[in-house]
Design an enzyme around this catalytic site. Structure first.
Site, short mmCIF file in Angstrom:
data_model
loop_
_atom_site.label_atom_id
_atom_site.label_comp_id
_atom_site.label_asym_id
_atom_site.label_seq_id
_atom_site.Cartn_x
_atom_site.Cartn_y
_atom_site.Cartn_z
N GLY A 53 0.77 -1.24 0.00
CA GLY A 53 0.00 0.00 0.00
C GLY A 53 0.80 1.29 0.00
N TRP A 55 1.98 3.00 -2.69
CA TRP A 55 1.38 3.88 -3.70
C TRP A 55 0.00 4.35 -3.22
CZ3 TRP A 55 2.15 2.73 -9.62
CH2 TRP A 55 3.51 2.70 -9.90
N ASP A 73 -5.64 -6.18 -5.65
CA ASP A 73 -4.47 -7.05 -5.45
C ASP A 73 -4.97 -8.41 -4.95
OD1 ASP A 73 -1.18 -6.20 -4.90
OD2 ASP A 73 -1.86 -8.21 -4.38
N ASP A 91 -7.56 -11.61 -8.33
CA ASP A 91 -6.58 -11.74 -9.40
C ASP A 91 -7.04 -10.85 -10.55
OD1 ASP A 91 -5.23 -12.76 -11.77
OD2 ASP A 91 -4.66 -14.47 -10.52
N ASP A 114 1.47 -1.20 -10.62
CA ASP A 114 2.78 -1.55 -10.04
C ASP A 114 2.85 -3.08 -9.93
OD1 ASP A 114 5.25 -0.89 -8.92
OD2 ASP A 114 4.48 -0.76 -6.88
N LYS A 154 4.66 0.12 -14.20
CA LYS A 154 6.04 -0.33 -13.97
C LYS A 154 6.40 -1.38 -15.01
CE LYS A 154 7.02 -2.96 -10.34
NZ LYS A 154 7.26 -3.06 -8.89
#
Ligand SMILES: C[S@@+](CC[C@H](N)C(=O)[O-])C[C@H]1O[C@@H](n2cnc3c(N)ncnc32)[C@H](O)[C@@H]1O
Length: 199
Positions: A53, A55, A73, A91, A114, A154
């Site tokens: 957590g 971000w 997540d 997922d 990310d 990312k």
């Protein structure tokens, strides 16, 4: 890792502890946002790969009570519940874009990814798994992001990343690759900051 990288890691690790944020990743997003200003008061945000957590803490600070963050997540988050946060523990391959749109109350101004796989240490496997996650994030962006919105993701430097950046350039008007100073120099991670969907 050389001693300069080690010292850099310690600095942001210690700072995260001192500020009480769940991870040093907080500073990477803060540095990207300081440069581009994509997170503002009232923004509607999707955060893919949000655990623990770092971000997310930064996003909630930036968007304020008028904003909304939908975080996804498979693992749980370490962020206290806020009225403007919806956490979906799932997922991303099982995630229905309609679920995101419903939780957001419309299209997203910012979609952040990310996402990273659990690394096996076998480079070709790790790169392939990350590529699948990144492709899924890009797919979700086409269904949930506002046409004037921001997509920040990312990536890990690899031969495949060139192809992926090519796809980003075809999808968005502006695409920049960034390596914030809070990212370990020894890490091959880079961040693509993309703005405005092409017509
Ligand atoms: C680098 S961590 C994210 C760090 C986080 N953004 C922060 O600032 O604290 C990558 C995350 O991607 C998540 N992840 C990987 N594959 C996933 C999947 N298929 N669906 C949902 N989350 C996934 C992992 O559980 C992990 O928490």
């Amino acid at each position: 890792m050389d001693w300069i990288a080690l010292r850099g890691r310690d600095k942001y690790y210690r700072l995260a502890k001192r500020l009480g944020v769940p991870s040093r990743a907080y500073f990477k997003l803060a540095q990207l946002n300081n440069k581009y200003g994509f997170l503002v008061r009232g923004s509607k945000v999707v955060d893919l790969g949000s655990s623990p957590g770092g971000w997310l803490s930064y996003e909630l600070e930036r968007v304020g009570q008028m904003g909304r963050v939908v975080a996804v997540d498979v693992d749980n988050i370490r962020v206290t519940s806020h009225g403007n946060l919806v956490f979906i523990q799932k997922d991303i391959f099982d995630l229905d874009p309609q679920e995101l749109l419903g939780a957001l109350g419309g299209r997203a101004d910012v979609l952040l990814s990310d996402l990273a796989p659990r690394f096996t240490g076998i480079r070709s496997v790790d790169i392939a798994r990350h590529y699948d996650l990144a492709s899924r994030a890009l797919g979700l962006s086409s269904q949930t992001l506002d046409s004037r919105g921001w997509f920040v993701i990312k990536l890990y430097m690899s031969p495949d990343v060139k192809e992926f950046v090519g796809m980003l350039r075809r999808r968005f008007e502006n695409v920049k690759l960034e390596k914030p100073s809070s990212s370990r120099p020894s890490s091959s991670e880079v961040y693509a900051v993309c703005h405005k969907v092409r017509d």
